[in-house]
Design a protein around this motif. Sequence first.
Motif, short mmCIF file in Angstrom:
data_model
loop_
_atom_site.label_atom_id
_atom_site.label_comp_id
_atom_site.label_asym_id
_atom_site.label_seq_id
_atom_site.Cartn_x
_atom_site.Cartn_y
_atom_site.Cartn_z
N ALA A 190 -12.74 -16.11 -19.33
CA ALA A 190 -13.84 -15.64 -18.93
C ALA A 190 -14.48 -15.99 -17.61
O ALA A 190 -15.13 -14.92 -16.92
N GLY A 191 -14.28 -17.19 -17.09
CA GLY A 191 -14.37 -17.61 -15.68
C GLY A 191 -13.60 -16.45 -14.80
O GLY A 191 -14.07 -16.19 -13.66
N CYS A 192 -12.22 -16.17 -15.02
CA CYS A 192 -11.51 -15.48 -14.41
C CYS A 192 -12.30 -14.01 -14.10
O CYS A 192 -12.30 -13.38 -13.11
N TYR A 193 -12.68 -13.44 -15.52
CA TYR A 193 -13.46 -12.37 -15.36
C TYR A 193 -14.88 -12.24 -14.56
O TYR A 193 -15.16 -11.39 -13.83
N LEU A 194 -15.31 -13.43 -14.76
CA LEU A 194 -16.79 -13.63 -13.91
C LEU A 194 -16.52 -13.73 -12.32
O LEU A 194 -16.93 -12.80 -11.50
N VAL B 226 -19.28 -15.16 -24.77
CA VAL B 226 -19.69 -15.64 -26.41
C VAL B 226 -18.52 -15.90 -27.24
O VAL B 226 -19.05 -17.04 -27.93
N VAL B 227 -17.50 -15.16 -27.12
CA VAL B 227 -16.33 -15.78 -28.11
C VAL B 227 -15.92 -17.29 -27.74
O VAL B 227 -15.64 -18.14 -28.59
N ALA B 228 -15.99 -17.69 -26.61
CA ALA B 228 -15.53 -18.87 -26.09
C ALA B 228 -16.52 -19.93 -26.72
O ALA B 228 -16.17 -21.00 -27.33
N ALA B 229 -18.00 -19.60 -26.51
CA ALA B 229 -18.94 -20.45 -27.23
C ALA B 229 -18.87 -20.50 -28.78
O ALA B 229 -19.03 -21.64 -29.30
N LEU B 230 -18.59 -19.44 -29.28
CA LEU B 230 -18.28 -19.53 -30.88
C LEU B 230 -17.19 -20.48 -31.24
O LEU B 230 -17.14 -21.08 -32.38
N THR B 231 -16.18 -20.31 -30.29
CA THR B 231 -14.86 -20.81 -30.81
C THR B 231 -15.18 -22.53 -30.64
O THR B 231 -14.71 -23.26 -31.50
N VAL B 232 -15.57 -22.93 -29.47
CA VAL B 232 -15.90 -24.33 -29.33
C VAL B 232 -16.86 -24.99 -30.30
O VAL B 232 -16.98 -26.13 -30.39
N THR B 233 -17.65 -24.03 -30.98
CA THR B 233 -18.77 -24.75 -31.78
C THR B 233 -18.36 -24.53 -33.16
O THR B 233 -18.96 -24.71 -34.06
N ASP B 234 -17.13 -23.91 -33.36
CA ASP B 234 -16.60 -23.68 -34.69
C ASP B 234 -17.37 -22.81 -35.69
O ASP B 234 -17.22 -22.77 -36.75
N LEU B 235 -17.68 -21.80 -34.68
CA LEU B 235 -18.62 -20.66 -35.64
C LEU B 235 -18.09 -19.63 -35.72
O LEU B 235 -18.33 -18.58 -36.25
N VAL B 236 -16.74 -19.42 -35.00
CA VAL B 236 -16.04 -18.17 -34.91
C VAL B 236 -15.51 -17.49 -36.17
O VAL B 236 -14.99 -18.67 -36.98
N ALA B 237 -15.49 -16.24 -36.30
CA ALA B 237 -15.18 -15.72 -37.84
C ALA B 237 -14.43 -14.58 -37.32
O ALA B 237 -14.44 -13.87 -35.98
N VAL B 238 -13.49 -14.01 -38.18
CA VAL B 238 -12.32 -12.85 -37.61
C VAL B 238 -13.13 -11.66 -37.44
O VAL B 238 -12.82 -10.84 -36.41
N TRP B 239 -14.36 -11.63 -38.19
CA TRP B 239 -15.02 -10.29 -38.08
C TRP B 239 -15.65 -10.30 -36.46
O TRP B 239 -15.73 -8.92 -36.04
N GLN B 240 -16.10 -11.42 -36.15
CA GLN B 240 -16.38 -11.41 -34.70
C GLN B 240 -15.46 -11.04 -33.60
O GLN B 240 -15.89 -10.13 -32.61
N ILE B 241 -14.13 -11.47 -33.98
CA ILE B 241 -13.03 -11.02 -33.12
C ILE B 241 -12.77 -9.45 -33.04
O ILE B 241 -12.60 -8.83 -32.19
N TYR B 242 -13.21 -9.10 -34.29
CA TYR B 242 -12.75 -7.63 -34.40
C TYR B 242 -14.07 -6.80 -33.54
O TYR B 242 -13.71 -5.99 -32.98
N VAL B 243 -15.37 -7.37 -33.68
CA VAL B 243 -16.29 -6.63 -32.88
C VAL B 243 -15.96 -6.69 -31.30
O VAL B 243 -15.99 -5.90 -30.65
N ALA B 244 -15.69 -8.19 -30.92
CA ALA B 244 -15.44 -8.41 -29.58
C ALA B 244 -14.16 -7.34 -29.08
O ALA B 244 -14.25 -6.85 -27.93
#
Length: 415
Positions: A190-194, A105-123
């Motif tokens: 994420a691929g390593c975790y998968l 989810v964090v990767a997808a948000l990052t490549v689409t330029d939708l990521v915000a710092v509050w999302q990193i806090y939650v993650a």
Amino acid sequence: MAQVKAIVRAVTPHLPSMRALRYPNFRWFWVSTSGQAVAQGMQFLILGWLVLDLTGSTSQLGLTIFFYGIPNLTLVLFGGIFADRVNRRKLLLFSQFGVTVIMFVVAALTVTDLVAVWQIYVASFLLGTLHAINMPTRLAMVVNLVEREDIMNAVVLNAAVMNAGRIIGPAVAGFVIDLLGLGPALFVNAGCYLGAASCVLMIRGFVQDAQDRRTNILGALRDGLVYFGKTPLVFTIVGIGFAFGFFGMPHVQVMPAFAREVLEATAGEAGLLITAAGVGSLLANVALAMLGNFRKKNLLLIGALLLFEVALFAFAWSHWFWVSWAILLFVGMGSIGYISLGTTVLQLSVPQELQGRVMSLWYVSAGFMFIGSLPMALVADLVSWPVALGGGAIICFAFTLWLAILRPTLRRLEV
């Protein structure tokens, strides 16, 4: 695949150091541990670099790690209890796939330029929660995958790949960031975790002993705290551990910011710095293994602490990349030397019926590295990096002087 299995079955009986790999379930578990170790080695560098890119603030990086540390520190005392009361394979699958989903989810948000710092806090908070369940479960599960005579070998093999992952992961993450960017690096993570989670799925016929569910958890923790307060040796080692974790070890978590701001390093170079500490840890572990049952463990422990504190203080004031890299070798040697020797001394000195409770406090002291990252980052933002890191080293030395040198408990110990 059949040919590979045949080769493993043919070779492992002749390699005593690899005996545990003759069990198919342990082989899948071992590969899973390898993938998770590399992923964890990548995780903090990537998320740290992402926060710095989004905010440019060292304090925000410290806050991200703090959000990881709160649930991790809170749940670490109970993670082993969960692992005793719930099917370990299912618990491991839940935590592994949970971490995988978060990173995707964090990767997808990052490549689409939708990521915000509050999302990193939650993650970060969710990752801290899941890892607090994952790590005790993974450690406890080893005994269910091999015969009793091969447990020690399985534990050693598992620890070896965990340490290797911590060395390889940061370097890989840094160079992927430099070559491809943060989004692709997050997808690799994420691929390593998968991959690690998928290997757990391959474990078949898993069985664990039924546990007594009537244990009074809070009562057990209270007994451990009482024993800690009344036993000078435990108070000394674990007490230093709290200072070591809170004031010294956060340097690893804030390394992306230090490398970027002080050494003007790239992400790849920041990864190499973290790798240097890992290499130093590996060298120290090899040296300790070669010493065998050395009688003066107390003096080695004090020496490891002093090495860590002097090297961390020197690192705080270094402005040259390769000098800093070399110093971090000694930081890694001192830190793992103290952790390994402290663990050994506690296991040899604490009665068997209280070891679980005392070791839980020991693990909590290690968890303070995440909580201590925030004040260290705030001091770096408000004053300077040399004051933040060097001050942490001085405070650690003060605790070492008080508890390990001036008091006779550790100096006179023989185990």
